[in-house]
Design a protein around this motif. Structure first.
Motif, short mmCIF file in Angstrom:
data_model
loop_
_atom_site.label_atom_id
_atom_site.label_comp_id
_atom_site.label_asym_id
_atom_site.label_seq_id
_atom_site.Cartn_x
_atom_site.Cartn_y
_atom_site.Cartn_z
N TYR A 67 0.89 -1.16 0.00
CA TYR A 67 0.00 0.00 0.00
C TYR A 67 0.92 1.20 0.00
O TYR A 67 1.63 1.46 0.98
CB TYR A 67 -0.91 -0.01 1.23
CG TYR A 67 -1.71 1.26 1.43
CD1 TYR A 67 -2.46 1.81 0.39
CD2 TYR A 67 -1.71 1.91 2.66
CE1 TYR A 67 -3.19 2.97 0.58
CE2 TYR A 67 -2.44 3.08 2.84
CZ TYR A 67 -3.18 3.60 1.80
OH TYR A 67 -3.89 4.76 1.99
N ARG A 69 0.75 4.35 0.27
CA ARG A 69 0.65 5.49 1.18
C ARG A 69 0.64 5.08 2.64
O ARG A 69 0.21 5.86 3.49
CB ARG A 69 -0.60 6.30 0.83
CG ARG A 69 -0.55 6.80 -0.62
CD ARG A 69 -1.34 8.07 -0.90
NE ARG A 69 -2.62 8.18 -0.23
CZ ARG A 69 -3.77 7.75 -0.73
NH1 ARG A 69 -3.82 7.16 -1.91
NH2 ARG A 69 -4.89 7.90 -0.06
N ILE A 110 -8.87 1.68 4.51
CA ILE A 110 -8.99 2.00 3.08
C ILE A 110 -9.88 0.99 2.37
O ILE A 110 -10.11 1.12 1.17
CB ILE A 110 -7.60 2.01 2.39
CG1 ILE A 110 -6.91 0.65 2.50
CG2 ILE A 110 -6.73 3.12 2.97
CD1 ILE A 110 -5.65 0.49 1.66
N SER A 155 -8.12 -4.78 -3.74
CA SER A 155 -8.26 -3.33 -3.62
C SER A 155 -7.37 -2.62 -4.65
O SER A 155 -6.19 -2.94 -4.78
CB SER A 155 -7.87 -2.87 -2.22
OG SER A 155 -7.72 -1.45 -2.20
N PRO A 156 -7.92 -1.62 -5.34
CA PRO A 156 -7.09 -0.86 -6.27
C PRO A 156 -5.99 -0.06 -5.57
O PRO A 156 -5.06 0.42 -6.20
CB PRO A 156 -8.09 0.08 -6.97
CG PRO A 156 -9.30 0.09 -6.11
CD PRO A 156 -9.32 -1.19 -5.34
N GLN A 157 -6.09 0.06 -4.24
CA GLN A 157 -5.07 0.80 -3.49
C GLN A 157 -3.82 -0.04 -3.21
O GLN A 157 -2.82 0.48 -2.73
CB GLN A 157 -5.65 1.29 -2.17
CG GLN A 157 -6.94 2.06 -2.40
CD GLN A 157 -7.05 3.28 -1.56
OE1 GLN A 157 -6.09 3.99 -1.37
NE2 GLN A 157 -8.22 3.50 -1.02
N LEU A 158 -3.91 -1.35 -3.46
CA LEU A 158 -2.76 -2.23 -3.22
C LEU A 158 -2.12 -2.62 -4.55
O LEU A 158 -2.81 -2.77 -5.55
CB LEU A 158 -3.19 -3.51 -2.50
CG LEU A 158 -3.82 -3.38 -1.12
CD1 LEU A 158 -4.01 -4.78 -0.52
CD2 LEU A 158 -3.00 -2.51 -0.19
N GLN A 159 -0.81 -2.80 -4.51
CA GLN A 159 -0.09 -3.32 -5.67
C GLN A 159 0.53 -4.66 -5.31
O GLN A 159 1.17 -4.77 -4.26
CB GLN A 159 1.05 -2.37 -6.10
CG GLN A 159 0.59 -1.05 -6.68
CD GLN A 159 0.25 -0.03 -5.60
OE1 GLN A 159 0.93 0.09 -4.60
NE2 GLN A 159 -0.83 0.69 -5.80
#
Length: 170
Positions: A67, A69, A110, A155-159
């Motif tokens: 994540y 951020r 998130i 989640s689109p917030q995780l890579q």
């Protein structure tokens, strides 16, 4: 290689692991690596911090996600405050304590919740979950708001970072 703030998603072949994966997707557990320890909620011990040597086991698959951020000092403070909380074995949203993805969602607010599923194939509720909740003396919390490891991983917030090859035990 493990880095501070990595989310660790686990696939395993235990009965519970397979039941979770059958109902929700490819992962059965999620944990967070912070300052040399792995923070997670598990049946044995509730919310705890373990050394990587104690966490990683042969025969399981571990995928690392990031994540971007994440504020590691802030998240660690939250995690430390929850250590010792019981495991939420009921998976009810208002159950006492935390299950693994509920704990991570508490640390990283998130993630959305979704209506929980306990089915397998055509069954709305698999026999594993029927037996599990019968033993708890509770109704299956079908469609109650919740999270699961596979949902978090999407989640689109995780890579996705990498498949972790355990370098602690070899």
């Amino acid at each position: 290689m493990l880095e501070n703030g990595d989310l660790i998603f686990v696939k395993d072949l235990s009965d519970m692991g397979q039941a979770i994966q059958a109902s929700t997707g490819k992962y059965s557990h999620v944990a967070l690596f912070l300052d040399g320890f792995i923070y997670h909620a598990r049946v044995e011990g509730g919310v705890l911090a373990q050394s990587p040597e104690d966490f990683f086991e042969d025969g399981k698959v571990y995928d690392l996600y990031r994540y971007a951020r994440i504020d590691c000092p802030e998240v660690k403070k939250r995690a430390e405050n929850l250590l010792g909380s019981p495991y939420n074995a009921s998976f009810y949203p208002d159950g006492d304590g935390y299950y693994c993805s509920q704990f991570i969602a508490e640390l990283l607010p998130i993630f959305e919740t979704i209506p929980m599923k306990f089915g397998e194939g055509e069954q709305e509720i698999s026999s594993f979950w029927e037996d599990y909740y019968r033993e708890l003396g509770l109704a299956v919390p079908l469609d109650q708001p919740g999270t699961n490891p596979s949902l978090l991983a999407q989640s689109p917030q995780l890579q996705f970072k990498e498949r972790y090859l355990d370098d602690y035990n070899h």
